[in-house]
Design an enzyme around this catalytic site. Structure first.
Site, PDB file in Angstrom:
ATOM      1  N   ASP A  24     -50.932  60.920  14.276  1.00 45.21           N
ATOM      2  CA  ASP A  24     -50.231  60.252  15.377  1.00 45.21           C
ATOM      3  C   ASP A  24     -51.012  58.984  15.711  1.00 45.21           C
ATOM      4  OD1 ASP A  24     -48.593  59.685  17.555  1.00 45.21           O
ATOM      5  OD2 ASP A  24     -49.469  61.207  18.873  1.00 45.21           O
TER       6      ASP A  24
ATOM      7  N   CYS B 220     -45.060  62.114  14.198  1.00 46.32           N
ATOM      8  CA  CYS B 220     -43.992  62.203  15.204  1.00 46.32           C
ATOM      9  C   CYS B 220     -43.241  60.885  15.343  1.00 46.32           C
ATOM     10  CB  CYS B 220     -44.574  62.617  16.545  1.00 46.32           C
ATOM     11  SG  CYS B 220     -45.921  61.552  17.090  1.00 46.32           S
TER      12      CYS B 220
ATOM     13  N   HIS C 214     -45.853  67.600  24.140  1.00 46.18           N
ATOM     14  CA  HIS C 214     -44.571  67.072  23.646  1.00 46.18           C
ATOM     15  C   HIS C 214     -43.842  68.222  22.927  1.00 46.18           C
ATOM     16  CE1 HIS C 214     -41.545  64.337  22.592  1.00 46.18           C
ATOM     17  NE2 HIS C 214     -42.184  63.506  21.785  1.00 46.18           N
TER      18      HIS C 214
ATOM     19  N   ARG D   1     -35.121  66.380  15.615  1.00 45.16           N
ATOM     20  CA  ARG D   1     -35.166  66.298  17.082  1.00 45.16           C
ATOM     21  C   ARG D   1     -33.761  66.544  17.630  1.00 45.16           C
ATOM     22  NH1 ARG D   1     -39.081  63.263  19.611  1.00 45.16           N
ATOM     23  NH2 ARG D   1     -38.090  64.055  21.512  1.00 45.16           N
TER      24      ARG D   1
HETATM   25  N1  NVA Z   1     -49.040  60.563  21.355  1.00 39.16           N
HETATM   26  C1  NVA Z   1     -47.902  59.651  21.397  1.00 39.16           C
HETATM   27  C2  NVA Z   1     -46.641  60.343  20.962  1.00 39.16           C
HETATM   28  C3  NVA Z   1     -45.413  59.484  20.931  1.00 39.16           C
HETATM   29  C4  NVA Z   1     -44.186  60.232  20.540  1.00 39.16           C
HETATM   30  C5  NVA Z   1     -47.758  59.088  22.810  1.00 39.16           C
HETATM   31  O1  NVA Z   1     -47.882  59.860  23.766  1.00 39.16           O
HETATM   32  O2  NVA Z   1     -47.562  57.895  22.936  1.00 39.16           O
HETATM   33  N1   CP Z   2     -41.408  60.946  18.639  1.00 41.74           N
HETATM   34  C1   CP Z   2     -40.892  60.460  19.794  1.00 41.74           C
HETATM   35  O1   CP Z   2     -40.870  61.117  20.839  1.00 41.74           O
HETATM   36  O2   CP Z   2     -40.375  59.186  19.683  1.00 41.74           O
HETATM   37  P1   CP Z   2     -39.959  58.227  20.874  1.00 41.74           P
HETATM   38  O3   CP Z   2     -41.211  57.914  21.652  1.00 41.74           O
HETATM   39  O4   CP Z   2     -39.369  57.019  20.216  1.00 41.74           O
HETATM   40  O5   CP Z   2     -38.960  58.938  21.739  1.00 41.74           O
END
Ligand code: NVA
Ligand code: CP
Length: 300
Positions: free
Chosen positions: A219, A259, A128, A287
């Site tokens: 997270d 995040c 990410h 962001r």
């Molecule tokens: N590790 C999480 C991050 C969300 C922004 C996911 O992939 O769902």
């Molecule tokens: N942190 C992040 O990417 O949030 P969303 O999944 O809401 O876009």
């Protein structure tokens, strides 16, 4: 910079710092940048849900004079209704950039190989990058030298952990990662980043990992796409919850980072998430600014 942003690994340390400088400039002086991407169009492909990513990319390109087109999971049905290669070739005839949130990193790579316009990773199962660039920018803009900053990531060795690893490699930030056994980050990524100078320590004891650090980051325990594992993970991860007891082992000035979205009462307690030293909303705000810098660099 390369044509695409698929992972922080593809950026040099200088390029990361240039993005920070540009994000700061755009953040402080948006009126001077309202035409930077005038008339440009960003296709925004989402195969997973989103709040922050969609709103910040769409707002960001609009503020730079362009427009974003939101494509929901049911619209394109990547690889089902149409092959990824064909989607990439078609979009390249119409738009100036493609942002994609998907599952496998291979899908992003295929998109980038077949698109003649820039492709931006807006989250994959592996990485990410936009999130972690926003996070490190947030620390940097608060006046910290990342080379003298130690961050402890506590929880699942997931896409956030992997991007933090490359973020650490490129900025010199020291990174500690505490995960349960079996949920470590990908060791090939850890080793590759170490070979490129990253300072990374792996722990299973979260208390040891957070001792004296400048920031604790966590997270969700089950990422998007791992819903079937949720119950199993809920049994494994509780010792890794960031609560006041764990937070108090870090420096007195330490930040709490996430995040988002957060699952209150699971990976983080209300007290920590809403603490005066929680900077999660600064991360979320940034962001918008870092992605404007990324789009300007790639699409400008
Ligand atoms: N590790 C999480 C991050 C969300 C922004 C996911 O992939 O769902
Ligand atoms: N942190 C992040 O990417 O949030 P969303 O999944 O809401 O876009």
């Amino acid at each position: 910079m390369e044509k695409d942003l698929l992972t922080i690994k593809d950026l040099t340390g200088e390029e990361v710092m240039e993005l920070f400088q540009l994000a700061k400039e755009i953040k402080n002086n948006i009126d001077a940048h309202r035409k930077d991407l005038a008339g440009k169009v960003l296709a925004m492909i989402f195969e997973k849900p989103s709040l922050r990513t969609r709103v910040t990319f769409e707002t960001g390109i609009y503020q730079l004079g362009g427009i974003g087109i939101y494509l929901a999971p049911q619209d394109i049905q990547l690889g089902k209704r149409e092959a990824v290669e064909d989607v990439a070739r078609n979009l390249s005839r119409w738009v100036d950039g493609i942002m994609i949130r998907t599952f496998g990193q291979d899908i992003l790579e295929k998109m980038a190989e077949n698109a003649t316009v820039p492709v931006i990773n807006a989250l994959s199962d592996l990485y990410h990058p936009c999130q972690i660039l926003a996070d490190l920018f947030t620390i940097w803009e608060k006046g910290h030298d990342l080379k003298n900053f130690t961050l402890a990531y506590v929880g699942d060795g997931n896409n956030i952990a992997h991007s933090l690893i490359w973020g650490a490699a490129r900025t010199g930030m020291k990174l500690r990662i505490a995960t349960p056994k079996g949920y470590e980050p990908n060791m090939e990524i850890v080793e590759a980043a170490r070979r490129e100078g990253a300072h990374i320590e792996l722990y299973t004891d979260p208390r040891e990992a957070v001792k004296g650090v400048d920031a604790i980051y966590t997270d969700v325990w089950a990422s998007m796409g791992q819903e079937a594992e949720r119950e199993k993970r809920l049994k494994v991860f509780p010792p890794y919850q960031v609560n006041m007891e764990l937070f108090s082992l870090a420096k007195e000035t330490a930040y709490f980072m996430h995040c988002l979205p957060a699952h209150r009462g699971e990976e983080v307690t209300d007290e920590v998430l809403d603490h005066p030293r929680s900077i999660v909303l600064d991360q979320a705000e940034n962001r918008l600014h870092i992605q404007k810098a990324i789009m300007r660099r790639l699409m400008g």
